[in-house]
Design a protein around this motif. Structure first.
Motif, PDB file in Angstrom:
ATOM      1  N   UNK A   5     -68.617  42.971 -44.560  1.00 35.00           N
ATOM      2  CA  UNK A   5     -69.230  43.941 -45.466  1.00 35.00           C
ATOM      3  C   UNK A   5     -70.108  44.851 -44.619  1.00 35.00           C
ATOM      4  N   UNK A   6     -69.827  46.140 -44.712  1.00 28.83           N
ATOM      5  CA  UNK A   6     -70.473  47.121 -43.849  1.00 28.83           C
ATOM      6  C   UNK A   6     -69.408  47.779 -43.002  1.00 28.83           C
ATOM      7  N   UNK A   7     -69.610  49.065 -42.722  1.00 26.02           N
ATOM      8  CA  UNK A   7     -68.584  49.788 -41.981  1.00 26.02           C
ATOM      9  C   UNK A   7     -69.156  50.702 -40.901  1.00 26.02           C
ATOM     10  N   UNK A   8     -70.240  51.387 -41.231  1.00 26.21           N
ATOM     11  CA  UNK A   8     -70.766  52.393 -40.300  1.00 26.21           C
ATOM     12  C   UNK A   8     -72.158  52.075 -39.771  1.00 26.21           C
ATOM     13  N   UNK A   9     -72.765  50.991 -40.224  1.00 26.40           N
ATOM     14  CA  UNK A   9     -74.092  50.630 -39.746  1.00 26.40           C
ATOM     15  C   UNK A   9     -74.078  50.186 -38.290  1.00 26.40           C
ATOM     16  N   UNK A  10     -75.253  49.921 -37.760  1.00 20.88           N
ATOM     17  CA  UNK A  10     -75.369  49.582 -36.341  1.00 20.88           C
ATOM     18  C   UNK A  10     -74.595  48.301 -35.991  1.00 20.88           C
ATOM     19  N   UNK A  11     -74.814  47.242 -36.746  1.00 24.96           N
ATOM     20  CA  UNK A  11     -74.149  45.977 -36.439  1.00 24.96           C
ATOM     21  C   UNK A  11     -72.661  46.051 -36.782  1.00 24.96           C
ATOM     22  N   UNK A  51     -68.712  38.103 -42.885  1.00 26.65           N
ATOM     23  CA  UNK A  51     -69.978  38.504 -42.265  1.00 26.65           C
ATOM     24  C   UNK A  51     -70.559  39.637 -43.089  1.00 26.65           C
ATOM     25  N   UNK A  52     -71.775  39.473 -43.553  1.00 27.23           N
ATOM     26  CA  UNK A  52     -72.418  40.535 -44.320  1.00 27.23           C
ATOM     27  C   UNK A  52     -73.353  41.328 -43.415  1.00 27.23           C
ATOM     28  N   UNK A  53     -72.864  42.483 -42.982  1.00 27.82           N
ATOM     29  CA  UNK A  53     -73.646  43.365 -42.114  1.00 27.82           C
ATOM     30  C   UNK A  53     -74.138  44.590 -42.879  1.00 27.82           C
ATOM     31  N   UNK A  54     -74.097  44.528 -44.196  1.00 33.77           N
ATOM     32  CA  UNK A  54     -74.536  45.650 -45.030  1.00 33.77           C
ATOM     33  C   UNK A  54     -75.834  45.281 -45.731  1.00 33.77           C
ATOM     34  N   UNK A  55     -76.681  46.280 -45.957  1.00 29.96           N
ATOM     35  CA  UNK A  55     -77.957  46.021 -46.624  1.00 29.96           C
ATOM     36  C   UNK A  55     -78.604  47.331 -47.040  1.00 29.96           C
ATOM     37  N   UNK A  86     -66.620  28.618 -52.738  1.00 31.73           N
ATOM     38  CA  UNK A  86     -65.410  28.222 -53.471  1.00 31.73           C
ATOM     39  C   UNK A  86     -64.224  28.096 -52.513  1.00 31.73           C
ATOM     40  N   UNK A  87     -64.144  29.015 -51.544  1.00 32.32           N
ATOM     41  CA  UNK A  87     -63.042  29.007 -50.585  1.00 32.32           C
ATOM     42  C   UNK A  87     -63.312  28.091 -49.392  1.00 32.32           C
ATOM     43  N   UNK A  88     -64.557  27.585 -49.301  1.00 28.15           N
ATOM     44  CA  UNK A  88     -64.986  26.742 -48.179  1.00 28.15           C
ATOM     45  C   UNK A  88     -64.785  27.450 -46.839  1.00 28.15           C
ATOM     46  N   UNK A  89     -65.291  28.679 -46.759  1.00 29.03           N
ATOM     47  CA  UNK A  89     -65.202  29.455 -45.519  1.00 29.03           C
ATOM     48  C   UNK A  89     -66.605  29.846 -45.069  1.00 29.03           C
ATOM     49  N   UNK A  90     -66.792  30.103 -43.774  1.00 32.42           N
ATOM     50  CA  UNK A  90     -68.104  30.470 -43.253  1.00 32.42           C
ATOM     51  C   UNK A  90     -68.592  31.811 -43.793  1.00 32.42           C
ATOM     52  N   UNK A  91     -69.895  31.866 -44.045  1.00 29.63           N
ATOM     53  CA  UNK A  91     -70.541  33.107 -44.468  1.00 29.63           C
ATOM     54  C   UNK A  91     -71.764  33.335 -43.586  1.00 29.63           C
ATOM     55  N   UNK A  92     -71.772  34.450 -42.851  1.00 30.95           N
ATOM     56  CA  UNK A  92     -72.899  34.803 -41.993  1.00 30.95           C
ATOM     57  C   UNK A  92     -73.603  36.010 -42.596  1.00 30.95           C
ATOM     58  N   UNK A  93     -74.886  35.858 -42.828  1.00 28.22           N
ATOM     59  CA  UNK A  93     -75.680  36.881 -43.513  1.00 28.22           C
ATOM     60  C   UNK A  93     -76.876  37.284 -42.658  1.00 28.22           C
ATOM     61  N   UNK A  94     -77.076  38.573 -42.486  1.00 24.47           N
ATOM     62  CA  UNK A  94     -78.180  39.076 -41.668  1.00 24.47           C
ATOM     63  C   UNK A  94     -79.404  39.330 -42.525  1.00 24.47           C
ATOM     64  N   UNK A  95     -80.515  38.719 -42.148  1.00 28.32           N
ATOM     65  CA  UNK A  95     -81.779  38.923 -42.851  1.00 28.32           C
ATOM     66  C   UNK A  95     -82.811  39.506 -41.887  1.00 28.32           C
ATOM     67  N   UNK A  96     -84.087  39.302 -42.174  1.00 31.34           N
ATOM     68  CA  UNK A  96     -85.123  40.072 -41.485  1.00 31.34           C
ATOM     69  C   UNK A  96     -86.429  39.317 -41.321  1.00 31.34           C
ATOM     70  N   UNK A  97     -87.215  39.734 -40.346  1.00 34.88           N
ATOM     71  CA  UNK A  97     -88.563  39.200 -40.158  1.00 34.88           C
ATOM     72  C   UNK A  97     -89.502  39.616 -41.289  1.00 34.88           C
ATOM     73  N   UNK A  98     -89.095  40.580 -42.099  1.00 32.45           N
ATOM     74  CA  UNK A  98     -89.950  41.070 -43.192  1.00 32.45           C
ATOM     75  C   UNK A  98     -90.141  40.041 -44.307  1.00 32.45           C
ATOM     76  N   UNK A  99     -89.460  38.908 -44.215  1.00 31.31           N
ATOM     77  CA  UNK A  99     -89.702  37.858 -45.215  1.00 31.31           C
ATOM     78  C   UNK A  99     -91.030  37.151 -44.944  1.00 31.31           C
ATOM     79  N   UNK A 100     -91.633  37.399 -43.772  1.00 28.89           N
ATOM     80  CA  UNK A 100     -92.926  36.809 -43.430  1.00 28.89           C
ATOM     81  C   UNK A 100     -94.051  37.822 -43.629  1.00 28.89           C
ATOM     82  N   UNK A 101     -95.291  37.327 -43.635  1.00 32.73           N
ATOM     83  CA  UNK A 101     -96.431  38.222 -43.856  1.00 32.73           C
ATOM     84  C   UNK A 101     -96.966  38.849 -42.584  1.00 32.73           C
ATOM     85  N   UNK A 102     -96.455  38.439 -41.428  1.00 28.43           N
ATOM     86  CA  UNK A 102     -96.879  39.039 -40.174  1.00 28.43           C
ATOM     87  C   UNK A 102     -98.265  38.635 -39.715  1.00 28.43           C
ATOM     88  N   UNK A 103     -98.787  37.549 -40.251  1.00 26.52           N
ATOM     89  CA  UNK A 103    -100.134  37.116 -39.885  1.00 26.52           C
ATOM     90  C   UNK A 103    -100.112  36.332 -38.567  1.00 26.52           C
TER      91      UNK A 103
END
Length: 283
Positions: A5-11, A51-55, A86-103
């Motif tokens: 998922x994703x076509x023109x982004x950096x990753x 692989x989900x490279x879209x966001x 359901x298909x029992x296949x690998x799913x790789x998802x890109x997330x971010x450091x923004x889930x933390x408060x940065x303290x």
């Protein structure tokens, strides 16, 4: 066949070079604001991995458009992960450091309590929670400060502004790991392959460039490698207000990624040199 998922982004652009036989779904084919359609795309194609490279990555815009950001960053990955389970296949998802408060100044571990500062982080955290709840063969990769020769990013902005100005004021009290998109793409592929053989590797991981650095010092290295004579003046975050609050500490502990997958933190200075070469930038 791997589905991306994703076509023109950096990753996604870097994944194209690594996966010539993969199918890439851009916005024209897969509308991430329609989670059911994303799940349907997986069910119809029955790939070997996803692989989900879209966001939704417009951090400031998300403050006033959180509903759309939540659909793209929260609901769509959840639906993708459920279809993969359901298909029992690998799913790789890109997330971010923004889930933390940065303290603080210590690197955040994968199990550190999350506390997003704004809408973007909240929506990405929602996606993480949905992926984990789906119970698929999954890897959530939290990364930071992505750069490449493609799309919009800090490196390309600095090259442009540095050529136009003698002095730039850059934030120096935010510290993190700049991460080449090429290395993120390679890590995603490796994770997908290993998850296919061992579902026990499923989990949340960190992947960012080394060493950690401030935005100001990142800019200095860009100018040094590009041969640009532009002076960087340090400023504090409070001197550069934005609609969305940025984490001051984006350091992440990436040890589990190396231990479980054998993937070490990439050296961003060498990655920067490669990007400058791709862009045709020489001293």
């Amino acid at each position: 066949m791997i589905l991306v998922f994703g076509s023109t982004g950096q990753v996604a652009t870097e994944l194209r070079a690594l996966l010539p036989d993969a199918e890439f779904l851009g916005r024209d084919v897969a509308d991430l604001s329609d989670p059911a359609a994303c799940a349907g795309a997986i069910e119809a194609r029955r790939p070997t991995a996803v692989i989900n490279a879209a966001a939704y990555t417009a951090v400031d815009k998300a403050e006033s458009d959180e509903a759309t950001a939540h659909a793209v960053n929260g609901l769509a990955p959840s639906a993708m992960a459920q279809a993969c389970a359901v298909l029992d296949i690998p799913f790789v998802h890109i997330s971010t450091d923004y889930v933390f408060d940065g303290a603080g100044e210590a690197p955040f571990g994968v199990d550190h309590p999350t506390a997003p500062l704004g809408a973007y982080g909240r929506t990405k955290l929602a996606g993480e929670e949905g992926v984990r709840a789906a119970g698929s063969r999954f890897a959530i990769m939290r990364t930071s400060w992505v750069f490449s020769a493609h799309g919009g990013n800090f490196v390309k902005t600095m090259l442009r502004l540095g050529a136009e100005r003698d002095v730039l004021t850059i934030v120096a009290d935010q510290v993190g790991g700049p991460t080449p998109a090429r290395d993120i793409a390679a890590a995603c592929v490796a994770m997908a392959e290993q998850l296919g053989a061992d579902a026990a590797k499923s989990g949340t991981y960190h992947f960012s460039g080394a060493p950690d650095v401030s935005w100001a010092d990142f800019a200095r290295e860009i100018f040094a490698q590009a041969g640009i004579t532009c002076t960087v003046k340090d400023i504090e975050t409070r001197d550069f207000p934005t609609p969305a609050k940025r984490p001051a500490n984006s350091r992440m502990d990436c040890s589990a990624t190396e231990t479980i997958f054998g993937i070490a933190r990439p050296e961003w200075k060498s990655g920067l040199a490669d990007v400058l070469t791709d862009l045709g930038v020489t001293k």
